[in-house]
Design a protein around this motif. Structure first.
Motif, PDB file in Angstrom:
ATOM      1  N   ARG A   1       0.831  -1.211   0.000  1.00  0.00           N
ATOM      2  CA  ARG A   1       0.000   0.000   0.000  1.00  0.00           C
ATOM      3  C   ARG A   1       0.866   1.261   0.000  1.00  0.00           C
ATOM      4  N   TYR A   2       1.928   1.242   0.810  1.00  0.00           N
ATOM      5  CA  TYR A   2       2.849   2.382   0.826  1.00  0.00           C
ATOM      6  C   TYR A   2       3.431   2.613  -0.564  1.00  0.00           C
ATOM      7  N   GLU A   3       3.829   1.528  -1.223  1.00  0.00           N
ATOM      8  CA  GLU A   3       4.415   1.643  -2.564  1.00  0.00           C
ATOM      9  C   GLU A   3       3.423   2.280  -3.526  1.00  0.00           C
ATOM     10  N   GLN A   4       2.162   1.904  -3.460  1.00  0.00           N
ATOM     11  CA  GLN A   4       1.143   2.499  -4.324  1.00  0.00           C
ATOM     12  C   GLN A   4       0.984   3.988  -4.040  1.00  0.00           C
ATOM     13  N   ILE A   5       0.973   4.353  -2.763  1.00  0.00           N
ATOM     14  CA  ILE A   5       0.792   5.753  -2.385  1.00  0.00           C
ATOM     15  C   ILE A   5       2.004   6.591  -2.797  1.00  0.00           C
ATOM     16  N   ALA A   6       3.197   6.059  -2.564  1.00  0.00           N
ATOM     17  CA  ALA A   6       4.427   6.822  -2.821  1.00  0.00           C
ATOM     18  C   ALA A   6       4.767   6.928  -4.300  1.00  0.00           C
ATOM     19  N   ARG A   7       4.366   5.984  -5.096  1.00  0.00           N
ATOM     20  CA  ARG A   7       4.732   6.010  -6.518  1.00  0.00           C
ATOM     21  C   ARG A   7       4.204   7.233  -7.252  1.00  0.00           C
ATOM     22  N   ARG A   8       2.977   7.629  -6.946  1.00  0.00           N
ATOM     23  CA  ARG A   8       2.386   8.736  -7.703  1.00  0.00           C
ATOM     24  C   ARG A   8       3.183  10.032  -7.524  1.00  0.00           C
ATOM     25  N   PRO A   9       3.357  10.538  -6.300  1.00  0.00           N
ATOM     26  CA  PRO A   9       4.142  11.782  -6.180  1.00  0.00           C
ATOM     27  C   PRO A   9       5.633  11.543  -6.401  1.00  0.00           C
ATOM     28  N   GLY A  10       6.092  10.319  -6.148  1.00  0.00           N
ATOM     29  CA  GLY A  10       7.514  10.050  -6.243  1.00  0.00           C
ATOM     30  C   GLY A  10       8.005   9.652  -7.618  1.00  0.00           C
ATOM     31  N   ARG A  11       7.092   9.345  -8.547  1.00  0.00           N
ATOM     32  CA  ARG A  11       7.498   8.842  -9.865  1.00  0.00           C
ATOM     33  C   ARG A  11       8.525   9.748 -10.538  1.00  0.00           C
ATOM     34  N   GLY A  12       8.234  11.030 -10.615  1.00  0.00           N
ATOM     35  CA  GLY A  12       9.176  11.951 -11.250  1.00  0.00           C
ATOM     36  C   GLY A  12      10.470  12.063 -10.473  1.00  0.00           C
ATOM     37  N   LEU A  13      10.366  12.052  -9.146  1.00  0.00           N
ATOM     38  CA  LEU A  13      11.567  12.135  -8.317  1.00  0.00           C
ATOM     39  C   LEU A  13      12.428  10.890  -8.487  1.00  0.00           C
ATOM     40  N   TYR A  14      11.815   9.708  -8.488  1.00  0.00           N
ATOM     41  CA  TYR A  14      12.590   8.479  -8.645  1.00  0.00           C
ATOM     42  C   TYR A  14      13.295   8.453 -10.004  1.00  0.00           C
ATOM     43  N   GLY A  15      12.610   8.913 -11.034  1.00  0.00           N
ATOM     44  CA  GLY A  15      13.250   9.006 -12.352  1.00  0.00           C
ATOM     45  C   GLY A  15      14.424   9.967 -12.342  1.00  0.00           C
ATOM     46  N   ARG A  16      14.247  11.074 -11.630  1.00  0.00           N
ATOM     47  CA  ARG A  16      15.328  12.055 -11.515  1.00  0.00           C
ATOM     48  C   ARG A  16      16.530  11.458 -10.791  1.00  0.00           C
ATOM     49  N   ILE A  17      16.292  10.679  -9.726  1.00  0.00           N
ATOM     50  CA  ILE A  17      17.391  10.057  -8.987  1.00  0.00           C
ATOM     51  C   ILE A  17      18.152   9.091  -9.888  1.00  0.00           C
ATOM     52  N   VAL A  18      17.434   8.272 -10.638  1.00  0.00           N
ATOM     53  CA  VAL A  18      18.099   7.333 -11.552  1.00  0.00           C
ATOM     54  C   VAL A  18      18.930   8.106 -12.577  1.00  0.00           C
ATOM     55  N   ALA A  19      18.378   9.179 -13.120  1.00  0.00           N
ATOM     56  CA  ALA A  19      19.129   9.990 -14.096  1.00  0.00           C
ATOM     57  C   ALA A  19      20.361  10.625 -13.455  1.00  0.00           C
ATOM     58  N   ASP A  20      20.221  11.144 -12.236  1.00  0.00           N
ATOM     59  CA  ASP A  20      21.363  11.757 -11.549  1.00  0.00           C
ATOM     60  C   ASP A  20      22.463  10.734 -11.299  1.00  0.00           C
TER      61      ASP A  20
END
Length: 195
Positions: A17-36
């Motif tokens: 459930r946490y993963e579902q909740i966090a993915r929406r606002p975090g999707r762009g941030l997680y992509g940014r971290i991978v790119a960085d």
């Protein structure tokens, strides 16, 4: 890190459930971290630590994008670590990705163990930011870098703790762009351990 935020108001017992909740606002941030991290051009065999890994989203994404590195994820909640470890097994990544349940203020790693430390959306849960920042510095290799990502107003906690420990030139805070919106909700505190 042990307090109400560390248990995320009951969500530590529900990593899915946490993963579902966090993915929406975090999707762009997680992509940014991978790119960085990809842009950091780490050498083969480099070791990365994710502090406050939750369900392991960031280490698993980094492992998929960067086959030359090994990753460790640390989280206070054993249920999150179990969920992350199961996801690593399912993805066939257990040779390069490991997870451990431990407090960020008392990490079970030796000194100078990591080339890069990341943390995303975890800082606001830390009861003792100076202790966690001190541990990050301890486990970083000389010349290593830590990137702490969180909502911008919260980053001051990490920045103040880091500036008490390292020279001002070693610590930098900046907003990060995570999508097309002109508002930069997230930021990154960079800590570069002196050689």
């Amino acid at each position: 890190m042990r307090h109400a935020h560390a248990h995320m108001y009951g969500l530590t017992g529900r990593p899915d459930r946490y993963e579902q909740i966090a993915r929406r606002p975090g999707r762009g941030l997680y992509g940014r971290i991978v790119a960085d991290v990809a842009a950091a051009d780490l050498p083969p065999g480099a070791r990365i630590l994710d502090v406050g890994t939750g369900p392991g989203t960031v280490p698993l994404a980094l492992a998929a994008a960067l086959p030359q590195v090994t990753l460790d994820g640390l989280d206070l909640a054993p249920t999150m670590v179990e969920h992350a470890a199961a996801a690593a097994r399912a993805a066939g990544l257990t040779e390069r990705v490991r997870f451990v349940a431990a407090d960020g203020g008392d990490m079970p790693f030796p000194d100078d163990a990591f080339d890069l430390v990341v943390s995303s959306l975890s800082l606001h849960h830390w009861a003792d930011a100076p202790a966690v920042v001190g541990e990050i510095g301890r486990v970083l290799r000389p010349g290593g870098v830590a990137w702490i990502y969180d909502v911008r107003p919260i980053l001051g906690r990490a920045e103040r703790a880091a500036r008490r420990r390292w020279p001002a030139a070693a610590v930098h805070r900046a907003p990060v762009r995570t999508g097309r919106l002109p508002v930069r909700l997230f930021g990154r505190c960079t800590i570069r351990r002196p050689e």
